[in-house]
Design an enzyme around this catalytic site. Structure first.
Site, PDB file in Angstrom:
ATOM      1  N   CYS A 181      -3.788   7.756   2.003  1.00 26.68           N
ATOM      2  CA  CYS A 181      -3.943   7.590   3.446  1.00 26.68           C
ATOM      3  C   CYS A 181      -2.990   8.526   4.171  1.00 26.68           C
ATOM      4  O   CYS A 181      -1.790   8.547   3.873  1.00 26.68           O
ATOM      5  CB  CYS A 181      -3.671   6.138   3.829  1.00 26.68           C
ATOM      6  SG  CYS A 181      -3.646   5.857   5.619  1.00 26.68           S
ATOM      7  N   ASP A 188      -5.665   5.680  -2.264  1.00 29.61           N
ATOM      8  CA  ASP A 188      -7.091   5.352  -2.165  1.00 29.61           C
ATOM      9  C   ASP A 188      -7.739   5.754  -3.483  1.00 29.61           C
ATOM     10  O   ASP A 188      -7.631   6.906  -3.908  1.00 29.61           O
ATOM     11  CB  ASP A 188      -7.749   6.115  -1.009  1.00 29.61           C
ATOM     12  CG  ASP A 188      -7.197   5.713   0.348  1.00 29.61           C
ATOM     13  OD1 ASP A 188      -6.956   4.514   0.555  1.00 29.61           O
ATOM     14  OD2 ASP A 188      -7.005   6.606   1.194  1.00 29.61           O
TER      15      ASP A 188
END
Length: 274
Positions: A181, A188
């Site tokens: 992120c 992620d």
């Protein structure tokens, strides 16, 4: 609006009444400019969002639940920052609606306004849950390759194709995508399916390229678009489609799809990791 002004990474106040103003749009244009994407776009497609933590009250005060799926067109000017999406969905919890259709209408209106495009919304009620399927992405697994990989910043130089050989049609998959992120630095995790027609793409180089996202910062949609344009530029396939399914965070999973040729929408079956 810039990501640093979003709710990500900040102390959170959870609204208990429906509030459409919680949605925080982020323009797509900035990230696209960074990787040389202009008009016309070299792709079209959809971002598929699944929301597993949606609840509201019926007219008599009894809680209701559903799983919501949002189809956001890739040509929309904006995406919605994911934490703001979570807070917005949470604001339904103590608000009474006449019906599930009324909830769906509100979701469509609000998310379409934030994205500045027509967003399709589907609700799956508990009566439909048993119909929902789990499946893995189809294709030849790149993860079968036994190789060294030591580059963890995006490096498209790994991408090569054998242009002297006959064109092929291949579908390749990997579960080794990791990006981060851009606001919080949280990891992620995702799986990627790449379908192409053209000169054979070197499988080892493609896997090393996907692995090179490991320290990269970017929203899900931006990472998939970077993968698409890097492959398109380096390997020059006639047809290309990239589909990623990211693991769930905050009750949401995001699954971007980009293609340069007409084909059916990919299945929205969640993977085991989702």
């Amino acid at each position: 609006m810039n990501p640093e002004h979003s709710p990500l990474g900040k102390a959170t106040v959870y609204a208990n009444q429906y509030d459409a103003s919680l949605l925080f749009p982020i323009p797509r244009a900035g990230a696209r400019e960074q990787i040389g994407i202009g008009a016309p776009l070299p792709f079209f497609g959809t971002d598929i969002w699944n929301a597993y933590e949606l609840s509201w009250l019926n007219a008599r005060g009894k809680p209701q639940i559903a799983i919501a799926t949002f189809y956001v067109p890739a040509e929309s000017p904006n995406i919605v920052e994911s934490k703001s999406f979570k807070l917005y969905l949470g604001s339904f919890a103590q608000t009474a609606f006449e019906s599930a259709d009324a909830v769906r209408d509100a979701l469509k209106r609000d998310v379409s306004a934030a994205c500045d495009a027509s967003v399709t919304v589907r609700l799956a009620t508990p009566a439909e849950f048993r119909k929902l399927q789990m499946d893995e992405l189809d294709g030849l697994s790149l993860d079968r390759l036994d190789l060294d990989a030591h580059v963890y910043e995006t490096d498209p130089s790994f991408l090569t194709a054998s242009h002297g050989e006959a064109p092929v049609e291949e579908t390749l998959v990997t579960d080794l995508l990791k990006s981060n992120c851009p606001v919080t630095g949280q990891p992620d995790w995702g799986s990627v399916q790449i379908h192409y027609v053209g000169a054979p793409i070197d499988h080892a180089g493609l896997l090393r390229y996907i692995i090179s996202f490991r320290n990269h910062t970017g929203f899900h949609e931006q990472c998939v678009e970077r993968i698409f344009v890097d492959i398109l530029r380096a390997c020059q396939p006639v047809k290309l489609a990239v589909y990623a399914r990211y693991t769930r965070r905050g009750g949401l999973d995001i699954n971007p799809f980009r293609t340069n040729y007409n084909q059916p929408m990919p299945d929205n079956a969640r993977t085991a990791r989702q």
